[in-house]
Design an enzyme around this catalytic site. Structure first.
Site, mmCIF file in Angstrom:
data_model
loop_
_atom_site.group_PDB
_atom_site.id
_atom_site.type_symbol
_atom_site.label_atom_id
_atom_site.label_comp_id
_atom_site.label_asym_id
_atom_site.label_seq_id
_atom_site.Cartn_x
_atom_site.Cartn_y
_atom_site.Cartn_z
ATOM 1 C CD GLU A 142 32.754 17.423 23.365
ATOM 2 O OE1 GLU A 142 32.129 17.353 24.418
ATOM 3 O OE2 GLU A 142 33.359 16.442 22.860
ATOM 4 C CB THR A 195 25.644 11.489 24.185
ATOM 5 O OG1 THR A 195 26.733 11.104 25.023
ATOM 6 C CG2 THR A 195 25.395 12.980 24.344
#
Length: 323
Positions: A142, A195
């Protein structure tokens, strides 16, 4: 012997309305799949990690193993346990990129689970014995994908079910039981929300009043899940901090949410950073009706969408079949 395995890891819904960066759950579909083969390369001190192919990404993802979430986490695990093997990876991207459904997390978890299962078989003394111990590796995927090693997608993808990330220092992840009959409706509109953009617009400071409301809702949601109280779950799924800002990036959000609630959803919100929207319902029948209404609302706005309906995925990653 062909040391090959195929693993599926599920999509996830992060934040779950009021639980920004600390809550998430796994769904039944979609998800990514990894086909992985252990390799021995005589003459090399450490065999490498190679991505052979990526299928379904329209050429958008890098094949460089240092720049792809599925390979970087596998490489880090193999290096840490000092494995004598390398791997060749084929990644099947069965879920849309940038959807708010934990695409990078699914790839990383599928890769980690696959390589660890192969180690359990062929190099058991170096395998990770507890699934939870794979989580720090997945979080590094991530970090590569979005710049932050958060766990609200990778934890439910890896552990299954609902999870609460109580702390990052030290890492403390709690799995939350969910009531039987709870179903998720997830709709992915064909619009793009990055994002990084969705994070950049968030306020850096919030009022004590808003924080107090959010704390109460988060605690109420956890209590409702634990007690199997659908009404408490529903009235706790209120986000007064993140949703009012991020919803501006999703065309038709208010109308789609209203259609879900009018169809009987317990609650509705943005999945991760969007643009996907999720709803929770107390039966599959209601979840399907909610999905129809949400999709019709997007359709009236000339926005195509993908619809997914499932119970809460309690399993997480799984072996699909032996190659």
């Amino acid at each position: 012997m062909d040391k090959t395995i195929r693993v599926f890891a599920p999509a996830t819904v992060a934040n779950v309305a009021c639980g920004f960066d600390i809550m998430g759950f796994a769904i039944g579909n979609p998800g990514d799949e990894v086909v992985m083969q252990l390799c021995e390369k005589p003459g090399l001190a450490r065999p490498g990690v190679v991505i052979k192919r990526i299928i379904g990404d329209e050429g958008k993802l890098p094949l460089n193993p240092d720049k792809n979430t599925v390979s970087i986490v596998v490489k880090q695990l193999l290096e840490q346990v000092q494995s004598d093997y390398g791997v060749e990876i084929t990644l099947y991207k069965n879920m849309p990129l940038g959807s708010g459904l934990g695409s990078s997390a699914a790839s990383a978890v599928a890769g980690l689970y696959a390589v660890n299962e192969l180690l359990l078989r062929y190099e058991p003394e170096k395998a990770i014995r507890k699934r939870e111990d794979l989580l720090p590796f997945a979080m590094e995927g991530e970090r590569l994908a979005c710049g932050s090693a958060h766990a609200d997608n990778v934890a439910p993808a890896l552990l299954g079910g609902f999870v609460l990330v109580r702390s990052y220092d030290p890492l403390d992840v709690i799995r939350i039981p969910t009531p039987e009959g709870l179903f998720a409706t997830v709709i992915h509109p064909h619009v793009e929300v990055q994002t990084r953009d969705a994070r950049s617009i968030l306020r850096k400071r919030i009022s004590l009043e808003d924080a107090t409301i959010q704390w109460g809702n988060t605690a109420g949601l956890i209590a409702g899940l634990w007690q199997g109280d659908f009404e408490l779950i529903g009235r706790s799924m209120q986000d007064v901090i993140i949703e009012p800002i991020r919803s501006l990036l999703i065309p038709g959000f208010d109308s789609v949410k209203a259609s879900a609630m009018n169809a009987g959803a317990l609650g509705c919100g943005i999945s991760g950073s969007g643009p996907s929207i999720f709803a929770l319902s107390k039966s599959q029948e209601v979840a399907e009706e909610v999905g129809r209404k949400m999709q019709n609302t997007f359709g009236a706005l000339n926005i195509d969408s993908d619809l997914y309906i499932s119970g809460i995925n309690q399993q997480g990653p799984r072996i699909v079949n032996e190659q």
